[in-house]
Design an enzyme around this catalytic site. Sequence first.
Site, PDB file in Angstrom:
ATOM      1  N   LEU A 145       6.979  34.291  57.470  1.00  0.00           N
ATOM      2  CA  LEU A 145       6.292  35.619  57.290  1.00  0.00           C
ATOM      3  C   LEU A 145       6.617  35.917  55.722  1.00  0.00           C
ATOM      4  CD1 LEU A 145       8.571  37.912  59.697  1.00  0.00           C
ATOM      5  CD2 LEU A 145       6.117  37.182  59.947  1.00  0.00           C
ATOM      6  N   ASP A 146       5.711  36.708  55.448  1.00  0.00           N
ATOM      7  CA  ASP A 146       5.513  36.930  53.716  1.00  0.00           C
ATOM      8  C   ASP A 146       6.843  37.680  53.481  1.00  0.00           C
ATOM      9  OD1 ASP A 146       3.087  36.045  53.759  1.00  0.00           O
ATOM     10  OD2 ASP A 146       2.061  38.164  54.276  1.00  0.00           O
ATOM     11  N   ARG A 147       7.042  37.504  52.290  1.00  0.00           N
ATOM     12  CA  ARG A 147       8.518  38.045  51.769  1.00  0.00           C
ATOM     13  C   ARG A 147       8.583  39.672  52.112  1.00  0.00           C
ATOM     14  NH1 ARG A 147      11.039  36.899  45.856  1.00  0.00           N
ATOM     15  NH2 ARG A 147      12.876  37.759  46.293  1.00  0.00           N
ATOM     16  N   ARG A 245      -3.521  41.190  56.949  1.00  0.00           N
ATOM     17  CA  ARG A 245      -3.665  41.731  55.559  1.00  0.00           C
ATOM     18  C   ARG A 245      -5.043  41.811  55.501  1.00  0.00           C
ATOM     19  NH1 ARG A 245       0.736  39.260  51.885  1.00  0.00           N
ATOM     20  NH2 ARG A 245      -0.066  40.698  50.393  1.00  0.00           N
TER      21      ARG A 245
END
Length: 303
Positions: A145-147, A245
């Site tokens: 997962l993105d930060r 996104r």
Amino acid sequence: MKPNNWAAKAPNKSTKSSDLLFQVTENTELMVFLIAKMPHKSRVNIKTILRDKQVLVDGRATTQFNHPLIPGQEVTIKTLKAYQEKPYKGLSIIFEDQHLIVINKDEGMLSISTDKEKELTAYSILSNHVKKTNPSNRIFVVHRLDRETSGLMMYAKSEKVQKLLQESWHATKERIYLAVTEGKLPQSDGTVESYLVESKAFIVYSSQNPNNGQKAITHYQTLKSNNNYSLVKVTLETGRKNQVRVHMQDLGHPVIGDAKYGSKVNPIKRLGLHAWVLTFVHPVTKESLHFETPIPKKFTGLF
């Protein structure tokens, strides 16, 4: 249809509002009772809840699945977070067996180490966690997962399980995200399909050329909206880097707080993206596992 003989009761003053409290009205065994009351959970999930002492019979933690129940007794099911003995900063373990770990990651926590950050990551925390049982234990990355994205992630405890999970990743039953986007989407639901390509600057963009990039399919449904924002349920048919996104940007309604992909507002001081639901078949036990996390309060506060 067989009547439900186990009635739910309102929590008493010593019980948290998020706990479940039931009254037993017939002779039965604890496992049978729990399966009836939590049909969305597998036997593996229920055994984990028992193991972690989250099931109380008349106020006393009970771990035996065949514990006998009699009419008049009360069974309390504690929330996972409330009963976690050793919580970790930045994440909570919501399921663990000898093969894998499922966590709920906070925004701001890296999934794995980078050149700039090697210590405070979900990977390093979980590595230390499994080594407490046996110093030779290890964990293995399944996905990321993105930060700034919060929510559900899983890690394997062996290379074999890692490979099995990654090979079946495309067949995962459910991967559902919640996204807060800018403005009101013109259509309340729909599908975005494109081919995703990553530039040398590490920015992913959409292409309609099937020879250029990886195919990505995203289904979306608006759950709430106002003049400024929309709360969108996003179901992934594929799992590409930055897929949600990029596809929200393609719709002209980027995820809030996502300056990289076109957002100009950041009302909650974080990326408006959360990995909400994860359902998959356990690669070893073959049981169907379903996990769902609470909607972040910062999301609902906008509506």
